[in-house]
Design a protein around this motif. Sequence first.
Motif, short mmCIF file in Angstrom:
data_model
loop_
_atom_site.label_atom_id
_atom_site.label_comp_id
_atom_site.label_asym_id
_atom_site.label_seq_id
_atom_site.Cartn_x
_atom_site.Cartn_y
_atom_site.Cartn_z
N VAL A 282 -36.08 2.40 -29.55
CA VAL A 282 -35.78 3.68 -28.54
C VAL A 282 -36.53 4.98 -29.03
CG1 VAL A 282 -34.64 5.11 -28.25
CG2 VAL A 282 -33.28 3.02 -28.01
N LEU A 283 -37.05 4.65 -30.93
CA LEU A 283 -38.28 5.85 -30.52
C LEU A 283 -39.55 5.32 -29.92
CD1 LEU A 283 -37.06 6.86 -34.64
CD2 LEU A 283 -37.37 8.16 -32.23
N ALA A 284 -39.97 3.95 -30.34
CA ALA A 284 -41.28 3.44 -29.92
C ALA A 284 -41.24 3.89 -28.00
CB ALA A 284 -41.59 1.73 -30.04
N MET A 285 -40.47 3.06 -27.37
CA MET A 285 -40.15 3.73 -26.92
C MET A 285 -40.38 5.00 -25.50
SD MET A 285 -37.24 1.14 -24.50
CE MET A 285 -36.01 1.74 -25.65
N LEU A 286 -39.99 6.23 -26.01
CA LEU A 286 -40.57 7.28 -26.70
C LEU A 286 -41.60 7.72 -26.16
CD1 LEU A 286 -37.44 9.09 -27.37
CD2 LEU A 286 -37.88 9.21 -25.63
N GLU A 287 -41.63 7.28 -27.53
CA GLU A 287 -43.68 7.22 -27.60
C GLU A 287 -44.44 6.81 -26.73
OE1 GLU A 287 -44.75 5.59 -31.19
OE2 GLU A 287 -43.36 7.16 -33.02
N CYS A 288 -44.28 5.62 -25.91
CA CYS A 288 -44.65 4.98 -24.76
C CYS A 288 -44.85 6.10 -23.19
CB CYS A 288 -44.54 3.86 -24.90
SG CYS A 288 -44.70 2.70 -25.67
#
Length: 391
Positions: free
Chosen positions: A94-100
């Motif tokens: 989820v953190l990776a998606m937020l960064e994207c």
Amino acid sequence: MKESFAKYPFQGNAHGLTMFEVTHVYQLTPPPPELYTVNEYIVAAQTWHDLRFFAFFLHHIEPRLNRRITNFLLREGLDRYDPERFLNYKQNCVLAMLECLESYDPYKGAEFLTYAHRAIGNALIQCRMMEESGSFSSLDEYKRVRGIAWLYNETGKSKGEVVSEYAAREGCSEETAEQYLTLARLNRSRVPLYITAQDEDGEEIGEDVTRDDSWDYAAILWNGTQAAAVQAAFEKLTYREQRLLEQRNAICMTCGRVSPISERKSFEELAVMFEGSTASGAERAYRRAVEKMTVLLVEAGALHAIRLKRKSVKRIKKKIAAAIYEYQADCDGEWGEIQFDFVSGIGSIVRLAEWDTMVSKMFADRAILQILKCLPKQLPIEILYAFTREC
């Protein structure tokens, strides 16, 4: 609800989490407003700078995210029913998606999940990297280590051939490639393989997946020794010795499967398995089994070993200041002698084993390094130190 809890049984953990909870952590009540497509939640989050729409997005894609994490854990041979681990992997995704989210451009034609696919894969691999026994400077280095590990395991070529092939393919020096291979062999027994997989929708995901769920048990026990030699030596042990090694190391020598180290049997549990034994007795029996296995591997030429026995010690104010050790090369022949000065941190050869100035000196040098690693108050009385030719 009962059906869900039956499917995901409670797992004991520090926070009392269940698999049902961690697989439904982003489910909202009441459900979020319906949009025409799931991707519209992402567009709305960007347009209105409102992360509530991102939460609505997670509500809808959570089952798909759960499947991807489960598949990754399965391919890595990890416990997919460990709630804390599952939640850790999930939050990292989820953190990776937020960064994207900030850099995503919906007008380029790709949906957000497609755009974030590689980032999610990297998040999963990063979680796996953090669980490894080795230390890596970056995620890129870890990926390269996994890549050369696959090449080494898949091709069956020699170390030199793999290093040359990898260096040519990746455009790096052979010295760098050799460092990656060394890291791979020391870090894990199980070698990840890179092939193209497909997700549940038939879309190619290009993740790194394992060829099967087997482990290189030779590397687990003896740091890279050939599996055939280990298996042959293992079969020469008694049934009790075999069981001690398997249960204490959480390993099955029949299929090569290695369970998490947390599942290995304690010496108290081993004592219960072999009635009439105590925990200390089980530990001594285990040590003897390890030593017997080592000697068999030395006889087969798969390992070298140094047997060390403490002959005498010198104390100054109750502290060990010096010691003399006898050593034997490859568990056979006449003993040599080494003396240590722990005040100056120096070890010197008094007499070479077998009076051999060529081969035996290599054993003596390794014995000196091994003993100097120990603090004087922790000096072993007797030890059998095994190593491979490449160490």
